[in-house]
Design an enzyme around this catalytic site. Structure first.
Site, PDB file in Angstrom:
ATOM      1  N   GLY A  51       0.822  -1.193   0.000  1.00 11.68           N
ATOM      2  CA  GLY A  51       0.000   0.000   0.000  1.00 11.68           C
ATOM      3  C   GLY A  51       0.861   1.249   0.000  1.00 11.68           C
ATOM      4  N   HIS A  54       3.517   4.836   2.992  1.00 14.16           N
ATOM      5  CA  HIS A  54       4.670   4.472   3.812  1.00 14.16           C
ATOM      6  C   HIS A  54       5.956   5.126   3.304  1.00 14.16           C
ATOM      7  CE1 HIS A  54       1.894   1.535   5.293  1.00 14.16           C
ATOM      8  NE2 HIS A  54       1.886   0.860   4.176  1.00 14.16           N
ATOM      9  N   LYS A 102       5.769  -7.874   2.381  1.00 13.96           N
ATOM     10  CA  LYS A 102       5.477  -7.697   3.802  1.00 13.96           C
ATOM     11  C   LYS A 102       4.316  -8.620   4.165  1.00 13.96           C
ATOM     12  CE  LYS A 102       4.822  -3.126   3.818  1.00 13.96           C
ATOM     13  NZ  LYS A 102       4.636  -3.020   2.361  1.00 13.96           N
ATOM     14  N   ASP A 107      -1.164  -8.244   0.838  1.00 15.99           N
ATOM     15  CA  ASP A 107       0.102  -8.287   0.098  1.00 15.99           C
ATOM     16  C   ASP A 107       0.421  -9.706  -0.318  1.00 15.99           C
ATOM     17  OD1 ASP A 107       0.002  -5.809   1.637  1.00 15.99           O
ATOM     18  OD2 ASP A 107       2.039  -5.464   0.948  1.00 15.99           O
ATOM     19  N   HIS A 214      -0.185   0.970   9.305  1.00 16.55           N
ATOM     20  CA  HIS A 214      -1.400   1.279   8.548  1.00 16.55           C
ATOM     21  C   HIS A 214      -2.426   1.954   9.421  1.00 16.55           C
ATOM     22  CE1 HIS A 214       0.444  -2.174   6.525  1.00 16.55           C
ATOM     23  NE2 HIS A 214       0.032  -1.612   5.430  1.00 16.55           N
TER      24      HIS A 214
END
Ligand SMILES: Nc1ncnc2c1ncn2[C@@H]1O[C@H](COP(=O)(O)OP(=O)(O)O)[C@@H](O)[C@H]1O
Ligand SMILES: Nc1ncnc2c1ncn2[C@@H]1O[C@H](COP(=O)(O)OP(=O)(O)O)[C@@H](O)[C@H]1O
Ligand SMILES: [Mg+2]
Ligand SMILES: [Mg+2]
Ligand SMILES: [Mg+2]
Ligand SMILES: [Mg+2]
Lengths: 326, 205, 326, 205
Positions: A51, A54, A102, A107, A214
């Site tokens: 995502g 980050h 990750k 993912d 997150h």
């Protein structure tokens, strides 16, 4: 919500345009960020992704000695298989491709699907799961991947740059993950552009222990305490899981909204803690590297180095987010 | 025409998800990362575009198109999971569509989700809504129930299954990171699965 | 106030301890941060400094090809003459020392006093005053020094590293300042540890235009707008003061609490603006470099490059905050 | 003993500044960088330590010690400015101290501040409190006023001068960056200067 964005829908796209404009060493195409100078024949390709939100992870770590491509998903949403397939094909120099994933359900599923669907490329994968805040068990999703992702990308990337074969690169990646542990503490929540309000409410007097990257709430809330005590809580969690011994690579990582000055305050405490356990900080990193939008807080990631890993850490790297030796 | 019925299912599901987008995201904020409503809304919008752009020829094709689009456009955990549900259903669905045939295809879809997610009933995931719905459908078929009754029972089972996730401690997905703190919240994926079943009951019931 | 600190009184000291622990290339002594490998005989020494709270500026820019020493004051408070005198003596390699001073009354006065009091060292000074938000006039304190400080330190540092004499180094420093302009916009206030509450209150729907780097309120408040519009306001201010022409070094700088992703969104807009004026972004920097504690917002700094300055910008630099070429 | 009187001045000034520390910082937050109260408090604490550690022999020495300490410990704009004020006063003050002598030394100190800061009356700085205080002292000396009366008038003039900065647009210091937005706020340095004069009136008046 106060953000420097044009709209919640376009933020990932707009940021990628900014990256492309700022870094001639990168090529951005169809939501994949590539090294402009790749693929290199005979070199194992490294692909990661996850995502967005980050930053600099992952796209900021594309370049010499680190990733060959990054697949940014929507904010906090893993990329889709198409991106990963494209990236995998795009970076293959004939020596195969390592997927650095990750450990999050999304993912894992999307990378797995991509790995199944991609044709004509040998693919290996490594799962990063360093977050000791999460109880590890056969019956759960397992530990999250957080700060150690940077370590894995850096050291596996250095080995790939040297021309090592896929199996070796994958083995080092797994070894770095194995030797690394992380723990994070949040002072404030982040706000995703789409949601428009903080993911969790945290009173002025409390912090979240064991947060991920997150905006997931942590395992517990405790009263706000001096940096020394917060650092000790994080380090106790790490030390309890993998005793601090020998040479350590230590990262004090900001969650995005914490100024560098405070990270140095934390690092001083972490370094003192390590010394107190008779171990040595031989390499370190202090800054905002694996972030959670504008969250305030920090995480500590520790990796037990040996000479081979130290050499890989020291090897030249040239990416927007991490650079030395060239 | 069965094809139109399946298209209508996704239209209605999109409508329901959009109306409940913020609730789904709020549920996800409490025990996840605050994107489930956005993810599904984005994905279903793409599904409707795709269905309109190159209209499939059968109900089965509607399902595989929807599943493929969700996989290709959503990302996250729910993209591959919902994508696999519908793709597998599409593969399994035989023409002409009967209630029994549909129930069988749905069960295959749910099994695909369970396999992919390695989740079982009680892990506090979408499976907790999907599996009871599938079971309710199968029972209705066995009992020779009307389509509308069968789908109504499936929707109710999904809805109850979703609510039943509230007291559970999550073992799969992001909510599992919270350990005991995941107790007391409804799982967002179970909640959206209940919306899918409600949409079906409403267009075909 | 939620900060990763031990106490408001000790924050500067604690952060300096963290810097010393993290960077073996630095020596911290009596509130001065030195290059561990200095002074180098025959090399002009570069000393800068200012209030703390702008990290990585200045201490993060101490190292090969940039500063020889930095003097961090208390938060937002210029250093005292003693520090500057010590630093000046400590970095002198016999070729004299350049003081790089941001144009604030406090910085100017304290550096002036130090320059007067230091004995046996030839001292030159350059005043950085790049902030176009401030009306320049004979009767005021003049423009503030903000983002261009980094440019001055980098390029003057590169020239000093090559062994150029003091007068030349000072001349290039002044030239870089002359060719640079900045403008900043804040989404939120910062909170100084000692005050414990935000310096200014800014409603959810407004931004401050023309802010400095000390939480000073700006010249005006306007409604929060998309990144494109905010970037345009900043660029209009720069372009109105020094027309954008030719090759440009462009920095989109975060104020400390803004995540990198948003800075890239802004950079995309800035790059488009520059293109629209027929100029070229030939070098760029996107990140948190000259900050204001945890303030959210950004500043843009533009420098009109020529070949000589481009070469100095590209020269190797090895500091905690800026590194390439080694 | 005159030395004790000057020490008492700094003790009382420290007390007043500390009591008003947050107000000074708030004034600085409005048009500056929110540190004036902290800066002065820190500096004066050091001054008292210094005076206690190596007690000066004369009033003049108290002033130079205080000035030097402020320069060495405060930083910012106010450190060198207040430091120069007291250092210059200390240099100029003759023994035995008379009211006229004090007024002359004070005027020299204020001139040093004006020179260093390149500020004139009306620029919205500490000068706006210091200069009127100096003028009031000089007038009182001319009129042969009592010490307590003279210092009381100086304190009042400083206080009025400080309040008079409210409608001004700043031309010096950080507040000048705000342009017109600096109007409507009292200058923090002028406010602290008024505290210094109030402290003097209270210990010697
Ligand atoms: N392993 C799994 N098996 C089945 N369902 C899962 C699994 N992991 C997550 N889910 C479902 O996905 C939902 C979350 O979807 P979403 O928020 O879109 O993705 P992400 O968790 O990647 O942000 C959860 O509420 C849960 O119902
Ligand atoms: N050029 C100047 N001349 C006289 N006084 C000044 C000047 N600049 C600033 N000051 C005074 O200093 C005060 C601010 O002091 P302080 O907040 O401690 O320092 P800084 O402005 O460096 O943060 C202002 O309120 C003003 O009274
Ligand atoms: Mg997600
Ligand atoms: Mg989610
Ligand atoms: Mg200050
Ligand atoms: Mg101030």
């Amino acid at each position: 919500m106060k953000k420097l964005i044009n709209s919640a829908d376009s933020v990932v796209e707009d940021a990628l345009n900014g990256m492309a404009a700022a870094h001639p060493s990168l090529r951005v195409r169809d939501r994949v960020v590539y090294r402009a100078d790749g693929p290199r024949p005979g070199k194992v390709g490294l692909v990661s992704g996850g995502g967005s939100g980050h930053e600099p992870l992952h796209a900021g770590f594309v370049g010499h000695g680190m990733l060959d491509a990054a697949c940014p998903g929507e904010i906090f949403t893993s990329p889709v298989p198409d991106q990963i397939i494209e990236a995998t094909k795009g970076v293959d120099g004939g020596a195969g491709v390592l997927h650095i994933v990750k450990n999050y359900t999304g993912d894992v599923l999307n990378f797995e699907m991509a790995a199944e669907l991609v044709e004509g490329v040998e693919v290996a994968g490594v799962l990063v799961d360093d977050d000791v805040a999460v109880q590890d068990s056969l019956y759960t999703a397992g530990r999250r991947g957080t700060g150690a992702t940077l370590f894995v990308e850096k050291m596996a990337g250095a080995l790939a740059e040297e021309g090592a074969p896929l199996a070796e690169v994958a083995a080092v990646a797994a070894e770095v993950d194995e030797r690394s542990r992380s723990f994070g503490i949040a002072l404030t929540s982040c706000t995703t552009p789409a949601a428009g309000k903080p993911t969790f409410d945290l009173p002025e007097t409390e912090v979240e222990l064991g947060i991920g990257i997150h905006g997931e709430p942590g395992r517990a809330r405790v009263p706000l305490a001096p940096a020394r005590e917060l650092a000790t809580m994080a380090m106790d969690a790490l030390h309890g899981d993998l005793p601090l011994r020998g040479d350590l690579l230590v990262m004090v990582n900001g969650m995005g909204g914490t100024p560098l000055m405070e990270l140095y305050v934390v690092f001083a405490e972490v370094a003192a803690y390590v010394k107190g356990k008779g171990a040595r900080v031989t390499r370190s990193l202090v800054g905002n590297y694996v972030t959670s939008l504008e969250m305030q807080g920090f995480s500590v990631t520790v990796c037990r180095l040996d000479d081979a890993l130290t050499r890989l850490w020291d090897a030249p790297v040239e990416t927007p987010g991490l650079r030395w030796g060239r | 025409m069965e094809r139109d019925l399946f298209v209508a299912w996704f239209e209605e599901a999109t409508r329901l998800v959009r109306a409940d987008r913020d609730r789904l995201t709020r549920l996800d904020a409490a025990i996840g990362d605050a994107d489930h409503g956005t993810n599904l809304d984005r994905g279903l919008t793409e599904v409707l575009k795709e269905l309109a752009g190159s209209p499939p020829e059968s109900g089965a094709q509607v399902l595989t198109t929807a599943g493929t689009t969700l996989i290709r456009r959503v990302g996250g955990a729910s993209g591959p999971l919902y994508g696999s549900l519908f793709r597998q259903m599409g593969k399994a669905l035989e023409t002409p569509v009967t209630l029994a045939g549909f129930a069988g295809a749905f069960e295959e879809g749910v099994v695909a989700v369970e396999r992919l997610g390695k989740a079982v009933l009680g892990d506090k995931t979408m499976v907790d809504a999907l599996a009871p719905a599938s079971r309710a459908l199968a029972l209705a078929v066995r009992d020779g129930a009307e389509v509308s009754v069968a789908l109504g029972q499936a929707a109710r089972a999904a809805q109850e299954g979703s609510k039943a996730t509230i007291p559970l401690q999550a073992r799969k997905g992001r909510a599992s990171y919270l350990g005991e703190r995941s107790v007391g919240h409804e799982d967002p994926g179970a909640a959206s699965a209940a919306l899918f079943m409600a949409a079906l009951a409403s267009v075909a019931g």
